[in-house]
Scaffold this motif. Structure first.
Motif, PDB file in Angstrom:
ATOM      1  N   ASP A   7      51.701  52.621  32.177  1.00  0.00           N
ATOM      2  CA  ASP A   7      50.844  51.602  32.725  1.00  0.00           C
ATOM      3  C   ASP A   7      51.469  50.304  32.558  1.00  0.00           C
ATOM      4  O   ASP A   7      51.602  49.372  33.305  1.00  0.00           O
ATOM      5  N   VAL A   8      51.800  49.962  31.137  1.00  0.00           N
ATOM      6  CA  VAL A   8      52.511  48.664  30.942  1.00  0.00           C
ATOM      7  C   VAL A   8      53.814  48.592  31.929  1.00  0.00           C
ATOM      8  O   VAL A   8      54.070  47.613  32.626  1.00  0.00           O
ATOM      9  N   GLN A   9      54.550  49.638  32.001  1.00  0.00           N
ATOM     10  CA  GLN A   9      55.799  49.916  32.844  1.00  0.00           C
ATOM     11  C   GLN A   9      55.391  49.308  34.307  1.00  0.00           C
ATOM     12  O   GLN A   9      55.985  48.593  35.198  1.00  0.00           O
ATOM     13  N   ARG A  10      54.388  50.140  34.892  1.00  0.00           N
ATOM     14  CA  ARG A  10      54.037  49.992  36.404  1.00  0.00           C
ATOM     15  C   ARG A  10      53.507  48.552  36.515  1.00  0.00           C
ATOM     16  O   ARG A  10      54.072  48.095  37.704  1.00  0.00           O
ATOM     17  N   ASN A  11      52.819  47.783  35.474  1.00  0.00           N
ATOM     18  CA  ASN A  11      52.489  46.190  35.592  1.00  0.00           C
ATOM     19  C   ASN A  11      53.714  45.485  35.798  1.00  0.00           C
ATOM     20  O   ASN A  11      53.770  44.698  36.777  1.00  0.00           O
ATOM     21  N   ILE A  12      54.747  45.842  35.026  1.00  0.00           N
ATOM     22  CA  ILE A  12      55.918  45.078  35.004  1.00  0.00           C
ATOM     23  C   ILE A  12      56.671  45.157  36.387  1.00  0.00           C
ATOM     24  O   ILE A  12      57.075  44.179  36.886  1.00  0.00           O
ATOM     25  N   GLU A  13      56.780  46.455  36.544  1.00  0.00           N
ATOM     26  CA  GLU A  13      57.356  46.840  37.825  1.00  0.00           C
ATOM     27  C   GLU A  13      56.809  45.998  39.214  1.00  0.00           C
ATOM     28  O   GLU A  13      57.427  45.551  40.057  1.00  0.00           O
ATOM     29  N   ARG A  14      55.416  46.055  39.213  1.00  0.00           N
ATOM     30  CA  ARG A  14      54.723  45.441  40.347  1.00  0.00           C
ATOM     31  C   ARG A  14      55.090  43.918  40.317  1.00  0.00           C
ATOM     32  O   ARG A  14      55.459  43.543  41.114  1.00  0.00           O
ATOM     33  N   LEU A  15      55.160  43.292  39.185  1.00  0.00           N
ATOM     34  CA  LEU A  15      55.622  41.756  39.149  1.00  0.00           C
ATOM     35  C   LEU A  15      57.040  41.657  39.484  1.00  0.00           C
ATOM     36  O   LEU A  15      57.387  40.723  40.425  1.00  0.00           O
ATOM     37  N   GLN A  16      58.023  42.629  38.913  1.00  0.00           N
ATOM     38  CA  GLN A  16      59.390  42.518  39.557  1.00  0.00           C
ATOM     39  C   GLN A  16      59.598  42.716  40.936  1.00  0.00           C
ATOM     40  O   GLN A  16      60.352  42.227  41.467  1.00  0.00           O
ATOM     41  N   ASP A  17      58.890  43.528  41.541  1.00  0.00           N
ATOM     42  CA  ASP A  17      59.045  43.919  42.839  1.00  0.00           C
ATOM     43  C   ASP A  17      58.567  42.921  43.738  1.00  0.00           C
ATOM     44  O   ASP A  17      59.299  42.413  44.682  1.00  0.00           O
ATOM     45  N   THR A  41      43.925  38.424  47.597  1.00  0.00           N
ATOM     46  CA  THR A  41      44.273  39.742  47.324  1.00  0.00           C
ATOM     47  C   THR A  41      44.377  39.836  45.519  1.00  0.00           C
ATOM     48  O   THR A  41      44.667  40.793  45.068  1.00  0.00           O
ATOM     49  N   ALA A  42      44.205  38.768  44.934  1.00  0.00           N
ATOM     50  CA  ALA A  42      44.005  38.571  43.439  1.00  0.00           C
ATOM     51  C   ALA A  42      43.513  39.618  42.934  1.00  0.00           C
ATOM     52  O   ALA A  42      43.740  40.059  41.871  1.00  0.00           O
ATOM     53  N   LYS A  43      42.118  39.884  43.268  1.00  0.00           N
ATOM     54  CA  LYS A  43      41.176  40.741  42.737  1.00  0.00           C
ATOM     55  C   LYS A  43      41.165  42.312  42.917  1.00  0.00           C
ATOM     56  O   LYS A  43      40.533  43.054  42.285  1.00  0.00           O
ATOM     57  N   LYS A  44      42.360  42.637  43.805  1.00  0.00           N
ATOM     58  CA  LYS A  44      42.501  44.130  44.211  1.00  0.00           C
ATOM     59  C   LYS A  44      43.080  44.495  42.908  1.00  0.00           C
ATOM     60  O   LYS A  44      43.882  44.266  42.104  1.00  0.00           O
ATOM     61  N   VAL A  45      42.803  46.010  42.954  1.00  0.00           N
ATOM     62  CA  VAL A  45      43.286  46.933  41.816  1.00  0.00           C
ATOM     63  C   VAL A  45      44.865  46.637  41.552  1.00  0.00           C
ATOM     64  O   VAL A  45      45.415  47.004  40.406  1.00  0.00           O
ATOM     65  N   ASP A  46      45.642  46.801  42.783  1.00  0.00           N
ATOM     66  CA  ASP A  46      46.968  46.843  42.637  1.00  0.00           C
ATOM     67  C   ASP A  46      47.622  45.563  42.842  1.00  0.00           C
ATOM     68  O   ASP A  46      48.679  45.303  43.050  1.00  0.00           O
ATOM     69  N   ALA A  49      48.060  39.840  40.148  1.00  0.00           N
ATOM     70  CA  ALA A  49      47.098  39.030  39.121  1.00  0.00           C
ATOM     71  C   ALA A  49      46.564  39.959  37.983  1.00  0.00           C
ATOM     72  O   ALA A  49      46.645  39.664  36.783  1.00  0.00           O
ATOM     73  N   ARG A  50      46.254  41.121  38.800  1.00  0.00           N
ATOM     74  CA  ARG A  50      45.791  42.138  37.605  1.00  0.00           C
ATOM     75  C   ARG A  50      46.665  42.706  36.559  1.00  0.00           C
ATOM     76  O   ARG A  50      46.475  43.142  35.567  1.00  0.00           O
ATOM     77  N   ALA A  51      47.906  42.938  37.234  1.00  0.00           N
ATOM     78  CA  ALA A  51      48.970  43.276  36.620  1.00  0.00           C
ATOM     79  C   ALA A  51      49.375  42.382  35.135  1.00  0.00           C
ATOM     80  O   ALA A  51      49.641  42.433  34.203  1.00  0.00           O
ATOM     81  N   VAL A  52      49.347  41.069  35.579  1.00  0.00           N
ATOM     82  CA  VAL A  52      49.456  40.213  34.499  1.00  0.00           C
ATOM     83  C   VAL A  52      48.317  39.832  33.488  1.00  0.00           C
ATOM     84  O   VAL A  52      48.500  39.859  32.286  1.00  0.00           O
ATOM     85  N   LEU A  53      47.102  40.163  34.110  1.00  0.00           N
ATOM     86  CA  LEU A  53      45.862  40.327  33.248  1.00  0.00           C
ATOM     87  C   LEU A  53      46.019  41.180  32.301  1.00  0.00           C
ATOM     88  O   LEU A  53      45.833  41.321  31.216  1.00  0.00           O
ATOM     89  N   ALA A 152      42.429  31.519  33.584  1.00  0.00           N
ATOM     90  CA  ALA A 152      41.089  31.025  33.864  1.00  0.00           C
ATOM     91  C   ALA A 152      41.171  30.088  34.848  1.00  0.00           C
ATOM     92  O   ALA A 152      40.087  29.934  35.527  1.00  0.00           O
ATOM     93  N   LYS A 153      42.359  29.289  35.000  1.00  0.00           N
ATOM     94  CA  LYS A 153      42.388  28.425  36.082  1.00  0.00           C
ATOM     95  C   LYS A 153      42.180  28.683  37.507  1.00  0.00           C
ATOM     96  O   LYS A 153      41.616  28.359  38.315  1.00  0.00           O
ATOM     97  N   PHE A 154      42.722  30.250  37.636  1.00  0.00           N
ATOM     98  CA  PHE A 154      42.397  30.714  38.856  1.00  0.00           C
ATOM     99  C   PHE A 154      41.082  31.616  38.829  1.00  0.00           C
ATOM    100  O   PHE A 154      40.967  32.350  39.920  1.00  0.00           O
ATOM    101  N   ARG A 155      40.468  31.559  37.700  1.00  0.00           N
ATOM    102  CA  ARG A 155      39.106  32.303  37.512  1.00  0.00           C
ATOM    103  C   ARG A 155      39.432  33.848  37.956  1.00  0.00           C
ATOM    104  O   ARG A 155      38.754  34.690  38.483  1.00  0.00           O
ATOM    105  N   LEU A 156      40.409  34.398  37.162  1.00  0.00           N
ATOM    106  CA  LEU A 156      40.681  35.736  37.220  1.00  0.00           C
ATOM    107  C   LEU A 156      40.702  36.194  35.578  1.00  0.00           C
ATOM    108  O   LEU A 156      40.929  37.430  35.455  1.00  0.00           O
ATOM    109  N   ASP A 157      40.286  35.579  34.730  1.00  0.00           N
ATOM    110  CA  ASP A 157      40.204  35.657  33.343  1.00  0.00           C
ATOM    111  C   ASP A 157      39.150  37.080  32.972  1.00  0.00           C
ATOM    112  O   ASP A 157      38.964  37.465  32.109  1.00  0.00           O
ATOM    113  N   ARG A 158      38.131  37.178  33.955  1.00  0.00           N
ATOM    114  CA  ARG A 158      36.882  38.010  33.643  1.00  0.00           C
ATOM    115  C   ARG A 158      36.732  39.214  34.314  1.00  0.00           C
ATOM    116  O   ARG A 158      35.787  39.784  34.379  1.00  0.00           O
TER     117      ARG A 158
END
Length: 162
Positions: A7-17, A41-46, A49-53, A152-158
Motif C-alpha cells: 500500500d505504501v509502495q503504491r502511494n509513492i508510485e502514484r506520486l512519482q507517476d 479529483t483530490a477526494k477520489k480514492v486513487d 492527495a489521498r496517497a499523501v494523506l 488541512a489548508k486544502f481541507r483534505l485532512d478529515r
C-alpha cells in the motif's frame, strides 16, 4: 506487513507517476494537491492527495509505535503497543473494512523480541536502537507537521477510508 508495504509502495508510485508527467509543474506536494483540488479529483480514492494523506498517516503510526517501543521497558506485550499506536493514529480514519483488515493483521504481528531483532539487525544493541528511534522521531515530526498543515489548508485532512 507485506500488505502495508504494498500500500505504501503504491502511494509513492502514484506520486512519482504524476511528478514524472511534468517535473517542473509538480515539483512540490503542495503543487500536486493544489492541482487536484482545482480539478475536483483530490477526494477520489486513487488521487495523489489521498496517497499523501495515507503516507503521512502511516508515518504517524510508525513513529507512534516506535516511540511506544522505545519508551516501554518490556512492560507491555508488543500487541498492546501496536494497538495503542493504532488507536490514536489510524483508527479514527478507518472505516469498517479497514478496521476489519487491521484486526486480521493484528493476528499476524510478530512478538516483541522478534520485532526488535528485525529492527536491531546484526550491528546494534537495543540501547542504540532506542537512541536511533528518538533521532528518527525528532527528524520526521516537523515534516509530518508540515504535511498535516498542508492537508488541512486544502481541507483534505478529515478524509476517511472504507
Amino acid at each position: 506487513m507485506a500488505v502495508l508495504r504494498l500500500d505504501v509502495q503504491r502511494n509513492i508510485e502514484r506520486l512519482q507517476d504524476l511528478y514524472l508527467l511534468n517535473p517542473s509543474k509538480y515539483s512540490t506536494l503542495e503543487e500536486i494537491l493544489e492541482k487536484e483540488v482545482e480539478d475536483n479529483t483530490a477526494k477520489k480514492v486513487d488521487s495523489c492527495a489521498r496517497a499523501v494523506l495515507w503516507l503521512s498517516r502511516s508515518m504517524d503510526f510508525t513513529i507512534a509505535l516506535l516511540q511506544r517501543l522505545e519508551e516501554d521497558s518490556d512492560q507491555k506485550c508488543f500487541g498492546q503497543l501496536v494497538e495503542s499506536a493504532y488507536m490514536v493514529t489510524l483508527k479514527p480514519w478507518h472505516g469498517w473494512i479497514s478496521s476489519a483488515a487491521y484486526k486480521i493483521a493484528m493476528k499476524l504481528i510478530p512478538d516483541r523480541k522478534m520485532f526488535i531483532s528485525l529492527l536491531v539487525g546484526k550491528c546494534q544493541d537495543y540501547a542504540a536502537l532506542k537512541e536511533e528511534i528518538r533521532k528518527l522521531a525528532k527528524l520526521l515530526q516537523p515534516f509530518l507537521d508540515d504535511i498535516h498543515a498542508m492537508m488541512a489548508k486544502f481541507r483534505l485532512d478529515r478524509l476517511k477510508s472504507t
